[in-house]
Design a protein around this motif. Sequence first.
Motif, mmCIF file in Angstrom:
data_model
loop_
_atom_site.group_PDB
_atom_site.id
_atom_site.type_symbol
_atom_site.label_atom_id
_atom_site.label_comp_id
_atom_site.label_asym_id
_atom_site.label_seq_id
_atom_site.Cartn_x
_atom_site.Cartn_y
_atom_site.Cartn_z
ATOM 1 N N ARG A 52 46.962 36.012 55.680
ATOM 2 C CA ARG A 52 46.389 37.323 55.982
ATOM 3 C C ARG A 52 44.884 37.236 56.201
ATOM 4 N NH1 ARG A 52 49.378 41.424 51.654
ATOM 5 N NH2 ARG A 52 51.512 41.095 52.392
ATOM 6 N N ASN A 53 44.241 36.351 55.453
ATOM 7 C CA ASN A 53 42.802 36.175 55.605
ATOM 8 C C ASN A 53 42.483 34.709 55.350
ATOM 9 O OD1 ASN A 53 39.909 36.102 55.153
ATOM 10 N ND2 ASN A 53 40.002 38.325 54.968
ATOM 11 N N SER A 54 41.981 34.056 56.353
ATOM 12 C CA SER A 54 41.746 32.615 56.254
ATOM 13 C C SER A 54 40.700 32.255 55.212
ATOM 14 C CB SER A 54 41.322 32.057 57.614
ATOM 15 O OG SER A 54 40.128 32.686 58.058
ATOM 16 N N ASN A 55 39.916 33.244 54.763
ATOM 17 C CA ASN A 55 38.899 32.980 53.748
ATOM 18 C C ASN A 55 39.426 33.116 52.326
ATOM 19 O OD1 ASN A 55 36.721 32.305 55.403
ATOM 20 N ND2 ASN A 55 36.223 34.439 55.781
ATOM 21 N N PHE A 56 40.703 33.389 52.173
ATOM 22 C CA PHE A 56 41.300 33.344 50.840
ATOM 23 C C PHE A 56 41.333 31.875 50.397
ATOM 24 C CE2 PHE A 56 44.621 33.002 47.714
ATOM 25 C CZ PHE A 56 44.548 34.181 46.993
ATOM 26 N N PHE A 57 40.863 31.620 49.195
ATOM 27 C CA PHE A 57 40.694 30.249 48.715
ATOM 28 C C PHE A 57 41.558 30.026 47.485
ATOM 29 C CE2 PHE A 57 38.792 26.915 46.208
ATOM 30 C CZ PHE A 57 38.286 26.002 47.128
ATOM 31 N N TYR A 58 42.225 28.870 47.449
ATOM 32 C CA TYR A 58 42.978 28.529 46.242
ATOM 33 C C TYR A 58 43.080 27.014 46.102
ATOM 34 C CZ TYR A 58 47.205 27.328 48.936
ATOM 35 O OH TYR A 58 48.106 26.738 49.789
ATOM 36 N N VAL A 59 43.201 26.566 44.864
ATOM 37 C CA VAL A 59 43.391 25.158 44.546
ATOM 38 C C VAL A 59 44.439 25.078 43.442
ATOM 39 C CG1 VAL A 59 42.332 23.002 43.801
ATOM 40 C CG2 VAL A 59 40.972 24.671 45.067
ATOM 41 N N ILE A 60 45.402 24.203 43.614
ATOM 42 C CA ILE A 60 46.434 23.974 42.606
ATOM 43 C C ILE A 60 46.333 22.532 42.139
ATOM 44 C CG2 ILE A 60 48.910 23.912 42.126
ATOM 45 C CD1 ILE A 60 49.313 26.087 44.161
ATOM 46 N N ASP A 61 46.188 22.341 40.853
ATOM 47 C CA ASP A 61 46.085 21.012 40.259
ATOM 48 C C ASP A 61 47.439 20.639 39.657
ATOM 49 O OD1 ASP A 61 45.064 18.641 39.294
ATOM 50 O OD2 ASP A 61 44.344 19.541 37.427
ATOM 51 N N MET A 62 47.985 19.509 40.079
ATOM 52 C CA MET A 62 49.298 19.072 39.597
ATOM 53 C C MET A 62 49.198 17.680 38.989
ATOM 54 S SD MET A 62 51.772 20.333 42.714
ATOM 55 C CE MET A 62 50.840 19.403 43.927
ATOM 56 N N ASP A 63 50.126 17.382 38.113
ATOM 57 C CA ASP A 63 50.160 16.038 37.551
ATOM 58 C C ASP A 63 50.981 15.123 38.461
ATOM 59 O OD1 ASP A 63 52.829 16.617 37.104
ATOM 60 O OD2 ASP A 63 52.594 16.933 34.938
ATOM 61 N N ASP A 64 51.182 13.886 38.033
ATOM 62 C CA ASP A 64 51.879 12.901 38.860
ATOM 63 C C ASP A 64 53.338 13.275 39.112
ATOM 64 O OD1 ASP A 64 49.553 11.452 38.937
ATOM 65 O OD2 ASP A 64 50.098 10.164 37.232
ATOM 66 N N GLU A 65 53.911 14.101 38.222
ATOM 67 C CA GLU A 65 55.304 14.501 38.372
ATOM 68 C C GLU A 65 55.463 15.789 39.169
ATOM 69 O OE1 GLU A 65 56.900 14.798 34.487
ATOM 70 O OE2 GLU A 65 56.734 12.642 34.047
ATOM 71 N N GLY A 66 54.351 16.311 39.687
ATOM 72 C CA GLY A 66 54.419 17.531 40.473
ATOM 73 C C GLY A 66 54.451 18.794 39.641
ATOM 74 N N ARG A 67 54.022 18.704 38.372
ATOM 75 C CA ARG A 67 54.007 19.876 37.504
ATOM 76 C C ARG A 67 52.652 20.584 37.590
ATOM 77 N NH1 ARG A 67 58.266 20.429 34.302
ATOM 78 N NH2 ARG A 67 59.625 18.637 33.974
ATOM 79 N N LEU A 68 52.733 21.896 37.491
ATOM 80 C CA LEU A 68 51.530 22.713 37.547
ATOM 81 C C LEU A 68 50.647 22.464 36.329
ATOM 82 C CD1 LEU A 68 50.019 25.098 38.914
ATOM 83 C CD2 LEU A 68 51.387 26.634 37.492
ATOM 84 N N LYS A 69 49.364 22.178 36.571
ATOM 85 C CA LYS A 69 48.406 21.978 35.480
ATOM 86 C C LYS A 69 47.381 23.108 35.436
ATOM 87 C CE LYS A 69 46.480 18.042 34.778
ATOM 88 N NZ LYS A 69 45.715 16.810 35.048
ATOM 89 N N ASN A 70 46.633 23.242 36.527
ATOM 90 C CA ASN A 70 45.577 24.250 36.584
ATOM 91 C C ASN A 70 45.598 24.929 37.947
ATOM 92 O OD1 ASN A 70 44.419 23.227 34.002
ATOM 93 N ND2 ASN A 70 43.843 21.480 35.281
ATOM 94 N N VAL A 71 45.128 26.163 37.982
ATOM 95 C CA VAL A 71 45.114 26.943 39.214
ATOM 96 C C VAL A 71 43.791 27.695 39.311
ATOM 97 C CG1 VAL A 71 46.241 28.764 40.543
ATOM 98 C CG2 VAL A 71 47.611 27.281 39.098
ATOM 99 N N PHE A 72 43.246 27.765 40.521
ATOM 100 C CA PHE A 72 42.088 28.616 40.777
ATOM 101 C C PHE A 72 42.280 29.313 42.114
ATOM 102 C CE2 PHE A 72 38.161 29.325 43.109
ATOM 103 C CZ PHE A 72 37.527 30.211 42.248
ATOM 104 N N TRP A 73 41.871 30.593 42.175
ATOM 105 C CA TRP A 73 41.931 31.298 43.450
ATOM 106 C C TRP A 73 40.848 32.378 43.497
ATOM 107 C CZ3 TRP A 73 45.119 32.497 39.412
ATOM 108 C CH2 TRP A 73 45.292 33.844 39.087
ATOM 109 N N ALA A 74 40.449 32.729 44.718
ATOM 110 C CA ALA A 74 39.469 33.797 44.949
ATOM 111 C C ALA A 74 39.744 34.396 46.317
ATOM 112 C CB ALA A 74 38.040 33.256 44.881
ATOM 113 N N ASP A 75 39.742 35.714 46.395
ATOM 114 C CA ASP A 75 40.006 36.370 47.674
ATOM 115 C C ASP A 75 38.731 36.409 48.507
ATOM 116 O OD1 ASP A 75 38.805 39.396 47.447
ATOM 117 O OD2 ASP A 75 39.444 38.601 45.505
ATOM 118 N N ALA A 76 38.878 36.757 49.775
ATOM 119 C CA ALA A 76 37.759 36.741 50.714
ATOM 120 C C ALA A 76 36.675 37.735 50.325
ATOM 121 C CB ALA A 76 38.265 37.049 52.121
ATOM 122 N N ARG A 77 37.055 38.873 49.795
ATOM 123 C CA ARG A 77 36.075 39.883 49.413
ATOM 124 C C ARG A 77 35.231 39.415 48.235
ATOM 125 N NH1 ARG A 77 34.986 45.007 47.107
ATOM 126 N NH2 ARG A 77 34.379 46.533 48.684
#
Length: 696
Positions: free
Chosen positions: A181-206
């Motif tokens: 919807r908005n290319s300036n939406f930012f997110y990062v997903i940190d996973m371990d070696d097994e593909g499990r969710l560790k940490n998440v960060f996100w921020a919208d364009a506004r």
Amino acid sequence: MSNFHAESSEMVQDNANQNSQSNDVMKENHDDNPIVGMIFDSEDELYSYYNKYAYKMGFGVRKSSTRVKDDKKYYALGCHKSGVYEPKTETNKKSKSCKTDCKAKISVIVYCDGRCTISCVTLEHNHAKNLNSLVVEAEGYENLAFDERDCRNYIAKARQLRLGKGDAEALRDYFVRMQKRNSNFFYVIDMDDEGRLKNVFWADARSRAAYESFGDVVSFDSTYLTNKYDMPFAPFVGVNHHGQSMLFGCGLVSREDTETYVWLFKAWLECMGGRSPKAIITDQCRAIQGAVARVFPESRHRLCLWHIMKKVPEKLGKLKQYKAIKKTLKSIVYESIQSQEFEDGWSQLIKDYDLEKNEWLSSLFNDRKCWVPVYVKEIFWAGMSTTQRSEGMNAFFDDFVNSKTSLRQFVEQYDNALKSKIEKENKADFDSLNASYKLMTGFYFERQFRDSYTNAMFKLVQVELHSMLFCNHSLLTTNGTISIYNVTDILRGKRGELKRKVVYTMSYDEIGTDIQCSCHLFEFRGIICRHMMKILIEKDIKEIPVCYILSRWRKDLKHRHYHVINCYEDLKSGRAKQFDQLCSSFYEVAHLADSQEKYDYLLEYIKLAKQKLIDDSSWGVNSNKKIVSEDHNHVPEPSKPLLPPTQVRSKGRPPTKRKESKIEQVTKGKRKRNIWLVRLKLSVGIARDFLCFSNI
């Protein structure tokens, strides 16, 4: 009804006497919730039990009036908000909290042998429960029957985000959808070696655009929501020109160690284009302090004063002279004008009360330059003294999140919460541009501030202007164009009583109307202080130089985040998408013009393009004129499933087996109705204001 309870309790007592062993099991297995029929050997034992239950649930205990009948005593232990609130007749007396006629209670029967039983139980409350309300009722942390950590931990467990099957993938799908919807939406997903969710960060364009205007001071707090995998919700919060909290992004982290916070801070810094905040406020946490030093070495780091001072009862409450120590400590921290005054007072405190071996106080003194007001008042903090700004944002999410909220639902409610924030900012903008406070004086500089600042900031100016009436000044020395003054500030209490007198030093330079005050309110908050006003009037300065009117608080500036389309709404309008893309492109190109030659080149082409769009009548007539371009911002759909995180125990947040209580079932429906009513009232208020202002 009372007779029925008494008869039922006698039957329960007879049964319990026949099987006292089962009653012990009953108390052991139902430690969270009281039930009818529980028997206690004494009133003290029952009160201790219910008080323990109350602090786990986050409410205070109040005992109702007692009556005696047939050698039995009857009373109830209920919520501290029971009863109907009756305002005081005297205007100068204000109740510390309002009663809500809460019905939560247990009915108690005390027998002649001292034993007592619970005859009736009501668990549902009609209000939210939190630690701060308990502190107000108890008139201080030191009067609570439990420590702050216990209650915070329990409340954290009660506000869980449940990460169910498929929630991790749903979270990633949500991020992909928002970025489309908005290319300036930012997110990062940190996973371990097994593909499990560790940490998440996100921020919208506004939020990213708002950071460009208001990212000078940021508050970070990770003490809010946790889910069953112990992932604290950690928001980055700032302040806009109305003094309202603004979200600059947020994360979910699996651990509370330095490396995890380093990952989160780096993700946020990348999101904000590598621009660090000038100042950052965090809780007193060694892991966070270490991460800030590594990722934001140039930022001024301040520890939350409120978090530190609220630990005083826990750390010093057992000392014999606690009350005297607390009073002296608060006076040293809040009333010291110079750093040497603080250090001398601290040394005397340690000596007078034999506190040389107190490790907590020693650590505070070593970190004094990071939290004591006298050491940080010369830095601009936008009025943010503590991470309560983050906690205020956390409380804002309380209206949209409860203990049954899954992570999948949370991101949806997160959208709703930010929509509400945008509505409040828009309303504050409208009010500031279309209505303003009346002037208190005839001084021209007051009119300057009213015409320039938002209503919220101008109100702070008027507070200083009113307090100026209690200031006296005297000239000390004059050296050329520079004059030195003493300004005596007579501080008064809420009832007008004299509290103390403080003398501040003023420096005034005729050249450029340069004025400085030792209180440093202007440097700290960006609002000229009452002492500066006193000298300006003395010097007959009618118009204040623009350097004392911060653009940060102005109401006439159009910030870039105003033009960012809210990505939480479906952008059905192609025109809306095009406008958003153009604004983003213009802004990116403007940043490339970092020299005079590039600036002139870009400005010339903008003028040519503008004239072309105005003069060429063929625009919009020939429907065959279309420009086709590829969407380089397309994010491919993820194919590999994202596994949920492993359950990790984080410090201060042990895993919980707590089941959903009846109150949560009840308040879930009430919360939805309350949100609907608030939005309805807000809509009606905006419409009313618009009609009023249009008639002016």
